[in-house]
Scaffold this motif. Structure first.
Motif, PDB file in Angstrom:
ATOM      1  N   MET A 125       0.858  -1.192   0.000  1.00  0.00           N
ATOM      2  CA  MET A 125       0.000   0.000   0.000  1.00  0.00           C
ATOM      3  C   MET A 125       0.896   1.245   0.000  1.00  0.00           C
ATOM      4  O   MET A 125       0.872   2.080   0.898  1.00  0.00           O
ATOM      5  N   THR A 126       1.686   1.372  -1.073  1.00  0.00           N
ATOM      6  CA  THR A 126       2.761   2.360  -1.138  1.00  0.00           C
ATOM      7  C   THR A 126       2.285   3.798  -0.968  1.00  0.00           C
ATOM      8  O   THR A 126       2.914   4.572  -0.253  1.00  0.00           O
ATOM      9  N   LYS A 127       1.188   4.151  -1.625  1.00  0.00           N
ATOM     10  CA  LYS A 127       0.726   5.551  -1.532  1.00  0.00           C
ATOM     11  C   LYS A 127       0.219   5.877  -0.143  1.00  0.00           C
ATOM     12  O   LYS A 127       0.461   6.975   0.371  1.00  0.00           O
ATOM     13  N   ALA A 128      -0.475   4.949   0.475  1.00  0.00           N
ATOM     14  CA  ALA A 128      -0.955   5.190   1.839  1.00  0.00           C
ATOM     15  C   ALA A 128       0.221   5.310   2.799  1.00  0.00           C
ATOM     16  O   ALA A 128       0.259   6.231   3.625  1.00  0.00           O
ATOM     17  N   VAL A 129       1.186   4.418   2.685  1.00  0.00           N
ATOM     18  CA  VAL A 129       2.355   4.460   3.569  1.00  0.00           C
ATOM     19  C   VAL A 129       3.125   5.764   3.365  1.00  0.00           C
ATOM     20  O   VAL A 129       3.554   6.401   4.332  1.00  0.00           O
ATOM     21  N   ALA A 130       3.268   6.193   2.122  1.00  0.00           N
ATOM     22  CA  ALA A 130       3.949   7.471   1.850  1.00  0.00           C
ATOM     23  C   ALA A 130       3.188   8.635   2.481  1.00  0.00           C
ATOM     24  O   ALA A 130       3.798   9.565   3.027  1.00  0.00           O
ATOM     25  N   MET A 131       1.853   8.591   2.424  1.00  0.00           N
ATOM     26  CA  MET A 131       1.048   9.639   3.055  1.00  0.00           C
ATOM     27  C   MET A 131       1.272   9.643   4.568  1.00  0.00           C
ATOM     28  O   MET A 131       1.417  10.704   5.178  1.00  0.00           O
ATOM     29  N   TYR A 132       1.320   8.460   5.180  1.00  0.00           N
ATOM     30  CA  TYR A 132       1.564   8.393   6.617  1.00  0.00           C
ATOM     31  C   TYR A 132       2.930   8.983   6.954  1.00  0.00           C
ATOM     32  O   TYR A 132       3.062   9.758   7.902  1.00  0.00           O
ATOM     33  N   GLU A 133       3.950   8.630   6.171  1.00  0.00           N
ATOM     34  CA  GLU A 133       5.298   9.165   6.401  1.00  0.00           C
ATOM     35  C   GLU A 133       5.290  10.691   6.326  1.00  0.00           C
ATOM     36  O   GLU A 133       5.850  11.366   7.191  1.00  0.00           O
TER      37      GLU A 133
END
Length: 163
Positions: A125-133
């Motif tokens: 879930m790359t985009k979600a994880v990037a948003m969290y970061e």
């Protein structure tokens, strides 16, 4: 795009369960040990009546686009809530709606007395994880609490005191 973010209502259950399960399937992550197999996914309205929890739904022209909330997951450190069931339909992604829902849930959790936010996810879930970061979440080496979602492989924590 005129989007309303509101608290969950009883009529939202089926649409949200569909978005959550389809999202998990879309990214090819395990179905067992995630929200996909969790029976509470089918009745989020009742789940989020739990004291110390909250769930917010994004709606456009009467269509549910997704949602996200916080929950006092058993076993988390004092003052920590879990960011849970945070999913958007494919058509709603990439428009900043995830950030708006995250900000809404973060502020509501802070007002409810929480000082930190914990989440579990997957590298797929790359985009979600990037948003969290980008929004202040830091990686943890292992899971916290007893979410029952043992298949997750990313664990993150965010300080809510600086909001």
């Amino acid at each position: 795009m005129e989007i309303l973010i509101r608290e969950i209502q009883s009529g939202d259950n089926a649409a949200l369960a569909g978005i959550i399960r389809k999202g998990i399937e879309e990214f090819g992550v395990p179905l067992e040990g995630t929200a996909h197999s969790d029976p509470t996914t089918d009745d989020l309205f009742t789940l989020f009546k739990t004291p110390g929890s909250g769930y917010f739904v994004a709606v456009e022209n009467g269509v549910i686009l997704g949602g996200g909330g916080f929950y006092p997951t058993e076993g988390l450190p004092a003052g920590c809530a879990e960011l849970v069931r945070f999913f958007l339909s494919p058509a709603a992604r990439g428009k900043g709606l995830g950030v708006k829902l995250l900000e809404n849930a973060s502020e509501a959790a802070r007002k409810a007395g929480y000082t930190s936010f914990y989440l579990e996810s997957f590298p797929e879930m790359t985009k979600a994880v990037a948003m969290y970061e980008k929004n202040g979440f830091q990686y943890l080496p292992a899971a916290l609490g007893n979410s029952g979602h043992h298949a997750c492989t990313i664990w993150m924590l965010k300080d809510l005191t600086s909001l």
